[in-house]
Design a protein around this motif. Sequence first.
Motif, short mmCIF file in Angstrom:
data_model
loop_
_atom_site.label_atom_id
_atom_site.label_comp_id
_atom_site.label_asym_id
_atom_site.label_seq_id
_atom_site.Cartn_x
_atom_site.Cartn_y
_atom_site.Cartn_z
N ARG A 1 6.85 15.41 55.67
CA ARG A 1 7.60 16.65 55.32
C ARG A 1 9.04 16.27 54.58
N PRO A 2 9.37 16.90 53.76
CA PRO A 2 10.90 16.65 53.20
C PRO A 2 11.96 17.27 54.18
N GLN A 3 13.22 16.79 53.82
CA GLN A 3 14.32 17.11 54.88
C GLN A 3 14.32 18.66 54.61
N ARG A 4 14.23 19.20 53.25
CA ARG A 4 14.43 20.53 52.68
C ARG A 4 13.17 20.99 52.17
N ALA A 5 12.60 22.01 52.54
CA ALA A 5 11.18 22.50 52.34
C ALA A 5 11.05 22.70 50.96
N ASP B 1 12.05 21.03 48.49
CA ASP B 1 12.18 19.87 47.70
C ASP B 1 10.60 19.28 47.74
N GLY B 2 9.92 19.99 46.68
CA GLY B 2 8.47 19.49 46.54
C GLY B 2 8.26 18.05 46.05
N GLU B 3 9.28 17.63 45.30
CA GLU B 3 8.98 16.19 44.68
C GLU B 3 8.88 15.42 45.48
N ILE B 4 9.84 15.26 46.72
CA ILE B 4 9.87 14.34 47.96
C ILE B 4 8.49 14.40 48.66
N ALA B 5 7.98 15.70 48.96
CA ALA B 5 6.78 16.06 49.58
C ALA B 5 5.64 15.16 48.60
N VAL B 6 5.54 15.34 47.54
CA VAL B 6 4.66 14.71 46.53
C VAL B 6 4.66 13.28 46.64
N ASN C 1 6.00 11.32 48.92
CA ASN C 1 5.43 10.92 50.54
C ASN C 1 3.97 10.90 50.47
N LEU C 2 3.26 12.07 49.91
CA LEU C 2 1.95 12.28 49.97
C LEU C 2 1.06 10.83 49.07
N ARG C 3 1.89 10.81 47.92
CA ARG C 3 1.15 9.72 47.26
C ARG C 3 1.19 8.23 47.80
N ALA C 4 2.69 8.25 48.56
CA ALA C 4 2.64 6.93 49.01
C ALA C 4 1.67 6.69 50.25
N LEU C 5 1.24 7.89 51.10
CA LEU C 5 0.23 7.89 51.94
C LEU C 5 -1.14 7.59 51.45
N ILE C 6 -1.64 8.06 50.24
CA ILE C 6 -2.90 8.01 49.41
C ILE C 6 -2.87 6.42 49.01
N LEU C 7 -1.77 5.92 48.68
CA LEU C 7 -1.83 4.62 48.06
C LEU C 7 -2.23 3.71 49.44
N LEU C 8 -1.53 3.83 50.52
CA LEU C 8 -1.74 3.02 51.47
C LEU C 8 -3.02 3.01 52.05
N LEU C 9 -3.84 4.36 51.99
CA LEU C 9 -5.12 4.56 52.57
C LEU C 9 -5.84 3.53 51.58
N VAL D 1 5.89 26.17 52.53
CA VAL D 1 6.90 25.90 51.13
C VAL D 1 6.48 24.71 50.68
N TRP D 2 6.79 23.63 51.41
CA TRP D 2 6.56 22.25 50.74
C TRP D 2 5.02 21.81 50.48
N VAL D 3 4.06 22.58 51.45
CA VAL D 3 2.69 22.22 51.15
C VAL D 3 2.05 22.96 49.86
N SER D 4 2.65 24.17 49.52
CA SER D 4 2.36 24.88 48.43
C SER D 4 3.06 24.26 47.10
N ALA D 5 4.17 23.58 47.35
CA ALA D 5 4.87 22.91 46.19
C ALA D 5 4.16 21.77 45.60
N VAL D 6 3.29 21.01 46.69
CA VAL D 6 2.45 19.90 46.33
C VAL D 6 1.24 20.23 45.31
N PRO D 7 1.03 19.81 44.22
CA PRO D 7 0.17 20.08 43.27
C PRO D 7 -1.44 20.11 43.76
N ASP D 8 -2.27 20.87 43.56
CA ASP D 8 -3.77 20.72 44.20
C ASP D 8 -4.38 19.38 43.87
N ASP D 9 -4.09 18.92 42.58
CA ASP D 9 -4.70 17.63 42.16
C ASP D 9 -4.21 16.56 43.34
#
Length: 668
Positions: free
Chosen positions: A28-32, A34-39, A41-49, A124-132
Motif C-alpha cells: 500500500r502506498p502512503q497516498r492512495a 499514488d498508483g505508481e508506488i503501488a505498481v 511495490n507489487l512488481r517487487a513482490l512478483i520479482l521476489l516470488l 483507489v490504489w488497487v484500481s490504479a494498478v494495471p490489470d496486466d
Amino acid sequence: MELILQQLAAHPSTTDIGPLEALVASIRPQRANDGEIAVNNLRALILLLQLRPAYRDALRLYLLACLASRKQLHLYADVGILPNAGFFSELRNKLAAKLLPPAVNPDYLRDMFGEIFNQRDDHVWVSAVPDDVWQTLFDTLRGDRIEGHQRRFIIGEMLDAAQVLSYRISSMGLEPELVRNHPDIERFESPFLKQNVEIVDYINRHRNWLIDQGQPREDHRHALVLLDQCELVMAKIRKQAAVSGASVSLTYLLVRLQQSLQRLRTLLQLIEPGDLAQKQALALALFKELLWADNRKLNIRDFFRDNVELVARQVTEHASRTGEHYVTHGRRDYWFMLRSAAGAGFIVGFMALIKILATKLHAPPLIEAFLFSMNYALGFMLVHRLHFTIATKQPAMTAAHIAAAIQDGNGKTALDNLTELVVRVARSQFVAIIGNVFLAIPTAYAIGWLWYWGTGSHLVDPPKVQRLLHDINPVQSLALFHAAIAGVCLFLAGLISGYYDNKVVYDQIPERLQQRPLLQRLLGNERLGRFANYIRNNLGGLSGNFYFGFMLGTIGTIGALVGLPIDIRHITFSAANFAYSLVGLENQMPWQTVLWSIAGIWLIGMTNLTVSFSLALWVALRSRRIRFDMARPLGRAVLKRLLTRPGEFFFPPRVEKTDDNLARGESH
C-alpha cells in the motif's frame, strides 16, 4: 516484504491473517492516489516470488489455506449488495455502525477481507494498478493444481452463494412494488421464479460433478438466458416508472435486484470451467468490486446517490415537462407570457399590502410568521390557479428542461438546438420579469395612494419606509445574501412540485379520490371526476407554491429567534415595497436612493434566478448522470448569438426558428 515471506515459509500451515495484512500494508502506498508506488511495490513482490520458488509456494499454500478455512458465502452474496432492511432501516444501520462498528468474526472471509484491506481508500490504489500487473501476480502464484478438497470447498462456497442469490432474486421478483408496475409477472410464468428452478438444478448437478466428474453436467447458458429475461422485465418496470411514478422503496428494490442479478451472473461464470485467463480477469473485476463496496460500506453519500437517483430522475422529469410551458416559442407565446406575468405582478402588489398590514398587528413572532406564510402560500396558489407566472419560479423548471435537451442530443445539431433553447429560455425569463415588476410597481403605487386618500395616513410611515429601502439596498444591507436564500427556497419549491407530481401518479391519488363513497355523494360522479383530474394536473404546482410560501414566511422569524442574520428577498416583492416607500415619502425620494433601489431590485432578481437555476440544473444533470462536456462550446455559441443578434434575447424574431428536436409545449 521478504521477512513476511520468510515467516510464511517457516510456518506453511498457518491461517492467521496477520501476515497477509502486513503484506498488503507493505504494498500500500502512503497516498492512495499514488498508483505508481503501488505498481512498483507489487512488481517487487512478483520479482521476489519468481526468484524464490519457496516463497512463491509458501504464499500460494497460505492463501489457499486462508480461503479454505473460512466461510466465504457472505462475502460473495452480501458485500456490494443492498440488504433486505429497506432504505430507512439501512440508513439507520449505517449511521449506527459509524458510531459503533460491528464485531469481527474471524471465521468469516467477509470480516477478514475488511481487516486485510482496512483503509477506506484501498480501492483507489488497487484500481490504479494495471490489470496486466495483477494478472502477472496471479500467473506467478498459480503453480500446480489446487488440492481436491480445497477446490471443492471454494467452488462449493460459490455454489452456496449462487443459490442464496437465486432464492433472493425469486423472492424480490414477487414483491408487490414490482407486480404493481409490471402485472405480467403474475399473469405469465415469472422469469424470477424460472431462474431459481434452473439454477438450483444446475447447482445440484455441478456438486455431483465435482465429486464424480463422470456424472453428466449441463453448462450455465440456460440460466444466463433466464437472468437476461429478468433484466428485461426490470427495464420495462423502469420505463413504466417514468409514467406511473417511482418511490424510494421501488428504487431500493430495483437497485438491490440489479446488484443480485449481476453478482449471480459473475459467480456462475467463475464456477463454470473455461478459459483460465478469462476467469482470472473476471475474478480480478469481482475482487475490485468487493473491495470498493467494503471500503464504501458506511458511506452515506454513496448510499443516497445509489438509491434516490431514480426518484430524483422522476422528480426532475416532471419538472422538465412542466418547464416546457415556461419556454416561449414565438410572438404569440411571448405576449401570452407577458400577460401571465403581469397578472402575477398585480396579485403580488396586494400580497405585499397584506404583509405590511400583518406587520402592523405586532403579533407574537410565531403568529406573525404564520400570517406571513399564509399570505405568501395562498397568494402563490392563487397565481397558479389563475395560470399566471411568477418569473422566479421559472428557473427550477426550465433547468430540468435544458438537462433533458442535453441528454437527448449530441453533436453540432444538438449544440445549435441547445443554443436556441437557451436563447428562448433567456427571452422567456426576461419577459416574465418585465411583466412581474412593471405591474407590481404601479399596482402597489396605486394601492398606496388609494390607502392614503381613504384613510388620511400613509400605509408605511417614514421609519418603515427607511427599513424597506434599507432592505433592498445591495450595499448597506444583506439583500443579496437574503436573495440567495430565496433562490434556494425557489429551488426547493421546484423539487417539491416534482415530488408531488410524481406522488400523485404513483399513489394513484385521483383514482382513490373517485372511489370514496362520501365524495361521490357530495359531488356526484361528474364533478368528482373533474376534481380528481384537477388534482392530477395541479397537485404538484399547488404543493410547491404552498411550501414555497411557508418557506418565505418563516425564514425571517427563524433567523430572529435563533439570532442568525437570515431572511429572504424576492424581486417582485422588493419592487412592490419600493413603490409603497415612494408613496410613503410622497414622491420626495432622493435620486441616489432611487438608483440604489433600482439596482438592488435588479441584483436581487438576478441572484434569485442564478441560485435557483444553478441548483436545479445541477440536480437535473446529476439525476441523469450527465457529464456536460459542451459548456465551453455552448458558452461561445450563446455569446456569438448575443453579439450578432442581441435582440433575440429580449424579443422573438418575426419568424421563429422551429426544430423537431426542441420539445414544444403550450404556454402556461
